[in-house]
Design a protein around this motif. Structure first.
Motif, short mmCIF file in Angstrom:
data_model
loop_
_atom_site.label_atom_id
_atom_site.label_comp_id
_atom_site.label_asym_id
_atom_site.label_seq_id
_atom_site.Cartn_x
_atom_site.Cartn_y
_atom_site.Cartn_z
N THR A 3 0.85 -1.19 0.00
CA THR A 3 0.00 0.00 0.00
C THR A 3 0.88 1.24 0.00
O THR A 3 1.85 1.32 0.76
CB THR A 3 -0.91 0.02 1.24
N ALA A 4 0.53 2.19 -0.84
CA ALA A 4 1.24 3.48 -0.88
C ALA A 4 0.27 4.59 -0.53
O ALA A 4 -0.87 4.61 -1.00
CB ALA A 4 1.84 3.72 -2.25
N ILE A 5 0.72 5.51 0.31
CA ILE A 5 -0.01 6.74 0.57
C ILE A 5 0.84 7.86 -0.01
O ILE A 5 2.00 8.06 0.41
CB ILE A 5 -0.23 6.97 2.08
N VAL A 6 0.31 8.58 -0.97
CA VAL A 6 1.08 9.61 -1.67
C VAL A 6 0.43 10.98 -1.46
O VAL A 6 -0.70 11.09 -0.98
CB VAL A 6 1.20 9.29 -3.17
N ILE A 21 8.83 14.27 10.13
CA ILE A 21 9.79 13.71 9.18
C ILE A 21 9.45 14.24 7.80
O ILE A 21 8.28 14.38 7.44
CB ILE A 21 9.78 12.16 9.22
N ASP A 22 10.47 14.59 7.05
CA ASP A 22 10.26 15.11 5.70
C ASP A 22 9.73 14.01 4.79
O ASP A 22 10.10 12.84 4.92
CB ASP A 22 11.57 15.66 5.13
N GLY A 23 8.90 14.40 3.84
CA GLY A 23 8.42 13.45 2.86
C GLY A 23 6.95 13.61 2.57
O GLY A 23 6.22 14.32 3.28
N ASP A 24 6.51 12.93 1.52
CA ASP A 24 5.10 12.99 1.13
C ASP A 24 4.53 11.61 0.80
O ASP A 24 3.41 11.50 0.29
CB ASP A 24 4.92 13.92 -0.07
N THR A 25 5.31 10.56 1.10
CA THR A 25 4.89 9.21 0.72
C THR A 25 5.24 8.21 1.81
O THR A 25 6.33 8.27 2.39
CB THR A 25 5.57 8.77 -0.59
N GLU A 40 9.64 6.50 -4.78
CA GLU A 40 10.07 6.35 -6.17
C GLU A 40 8.89 5.88 -7.00
O GLU A 40 8.04 5.11 -6.54
CB GLU A 40 11.21 5.33 -6.26
N ALA A 41 8.83 6.33 -8.24
CA ALA A 41 7.69 6.02 -9.11
C ALA A 41 7.51 4.52 -9.27
O ALA A 41 6.39 4.01 -9.24
CB ALA A 41 7.88 6.68 -10.48
N GLY A 46 4.31 -0.35 -8.11
CA GLY A 46 4.23 -1.77 -7.75
C GLY A 46 3.30 -2.06 -6.59
O GLY A 46 3.21 -3.20 -6.14
N CYS A 47 2.59 -1.07 -6.10
CA CYS A 47 1.69 -1.26 -4.96
C CYS A 47 0.31 -1.73 -5.41
O CYS A 47 -0.15 -1.39 -6.51
CB CYS A 47 1.56 0.03 -4.16
N ASP A 48 -0.33 -2.50 -4.57
CA ASP A 48 -1.68 -2.98 -4.86
C ASP A 48 -2.71 -1.88 -4.70
O ASP A 48 -3.71 -1.84 -5.41
CB ASP A 48 -2.03 -4.14 -3.92
#
Length: 398
Positions: A3-6, A21-25, A40-41, A46-48
């Motif tokens: 799972t990705a949260i973007v 913490i820095d980041g967006d994903t 990374e794209a 590759g996430c469901d």
């Protein structure tokens, strides 16, 4: 499941030593957080499931460390079914039993209290209402327990004990049993404040300093608080964690926070609800106490959130509660409420408002995405950007 949260607007870690913490994903795999930062794209592809946070804030799932579970998702105290699943819609992804003291006909003999703790512990090992983790089976300390009982219980998977409702002449009599529990690696909690049920007694600072538990339960009163001077003693003369609860005394909640802040020991502050009790069921109780500490107690919202997540995780030796690689993937997306006066969740908390919840993920699995049924709608709409899973993650299907 991956799972990705973007497109996350801000990430709060739940770790008081490094709250941002820095980041967006955030990417998780097989129930654990795999990476936090800039995805990374190829990793996202590759996430469901890919969740678009749309600028909302990611926090760890809230850990309510004082819930009176019995068996199943039912509370006999309020005669209500489904309260735990409803708490998930309040951002609570973990509930910790404050002992199964509300089980009707609760046994008080050694054989019975051991059986109750083992049964509750094992029942919730695979039962997860609404996707929530429930750590149940807190042994209620009673006279007659001996070292062999604690060895037997730890071998059976019981790892918590609760003092405060046993048939002892004075609260001081709990001290030897708490010592035995500690020797067996168990986490110990003690009722604090006035009597809460028939047969129990008030427990104040002098008792606690002799008992020396790991955690002072509802130190702000459950629901009746101890004298003000006792709070200073607990802060300065002990190392125990001090848990404040929504169903307690708000004035002393703020007092505890101020004393711990002055001592530089906010790492000892735990937030919980102490529900269901006579105060009822509070799906948003954790959020209310966070907002009270932030708006009335001037605690930074990221620190108040850490007291409801990472601090609880550390006190109870859990692997969730902190957003970091290798931790359990329990994540909540929050935002300001639609129609509110503030533009983001942290500003809303400073204003005394509860935030809106846009998604809850436990074990890396979305439990709902879009809108909690217990909060207003988020200002920024959270959505499922892509999914290979044949499932509707909306709240209406949860």
């Amino acid at each position: 499941m991956r799972t990705a949260i973007v497109n996350i607007g801000q990430i709060l870690t739940g770790d008081m030593t490094m709250p941002f913490i820095d980041g967006d994903t955030i990417i998780s795999a097989d129930g654990r957080i795999e990476s936090v930062g800039t995805g990374e794209a190829d990793s996202v592809r590759g996430c469901d499931v890919v969740i678009d946070a749309n600028g909302t804030i990611a926090i760890p799932g809230l850990i309510d460390s004082h819930v009176h579970v019995t068996f199943g998702d039912y509370t006999p105290r309020q005669k209500t079914v489904g309260f735990l699943e409803s708490y998930v819609h309040g951002g609570v992804t973990t509930a910790i039993s404050a002992s199964e003291v509300h089980v009707p006909g609760r046994p008080k003999d050694v054989t019975g209290i051991k059986a109750l703790a083992v049964a509750a512990s094992k029942c919730f090992q695979t039962y997860r209402p609404g996707g929530m983790r429930v750590h149940a089976g807190s042994l209620i300390l009673e006279p007659g327990l001996v070292d062999a009982d604690f060895a037997e219980l730890t071998a059976a998977g019981v790892w918590m004990v609760k003092a405060g409702f046993g048939a002892f002449q004075t609260p001081y009599d709990y001290a030897p049993l708490v010592k035995l529990a500690r020797e067996h690696g168990m986490v110990s909690m003690v009722h604090t404040g006035g009597s809460s049920i028939p047969g129990s007694s008030g427990i104040w600072a002098d008792h606690l300093l002799k008992i020396r538990p790991d955690i002072s339960y509802h130190v702000n009163g459950g629901p009746i608080a101890m004298p003000d001077e006792d709070f200073t003693r607990l802060v300065n003369e002990s190392e125990m964690a001090l848990q404040v609860c929504t169903a307690g005394n708000l004035r002393t909640t703020l007092l505890v926070s101020d004393l711990l802040a002055a001592a530089g020991r906010l790492d000892r502050l735990l937030i919980a609800t102490d529900t269901p009790t006579g105060s009822g069921i509070m799906p948003l109780g954790m959020l209310y106490t966070i907002s009270h500490l932030t708006s009335l107690g001037n605690l930074p919202p990221e620190i108040a959130i850490a007291a409801a997540t990472g601090n609880n995780a550390i006190a109870y030796r859990l692997n969730n509660g902190i957003i970091a690689s290798g931790r359990d993937a329990d994540i909540v997306l929050i935002d300001s409420c639609m129609g509110g006066s503030k533009s983001d969740a942290l500003s809303s908390l400073r204003n005394g408002d509860v935030p809106a919840i846009g998604a809850v993920i436990t074990d890396g699995v979305p439990r709902f995405v879009g809108r909690s049924r217990n909060t207003p709608e988020t200002m920024r709409r959270v959505s499922v950007a892509r999914s290979n899973i044949v499932q509707d993650f909306s709240a209406t299907s949860h």
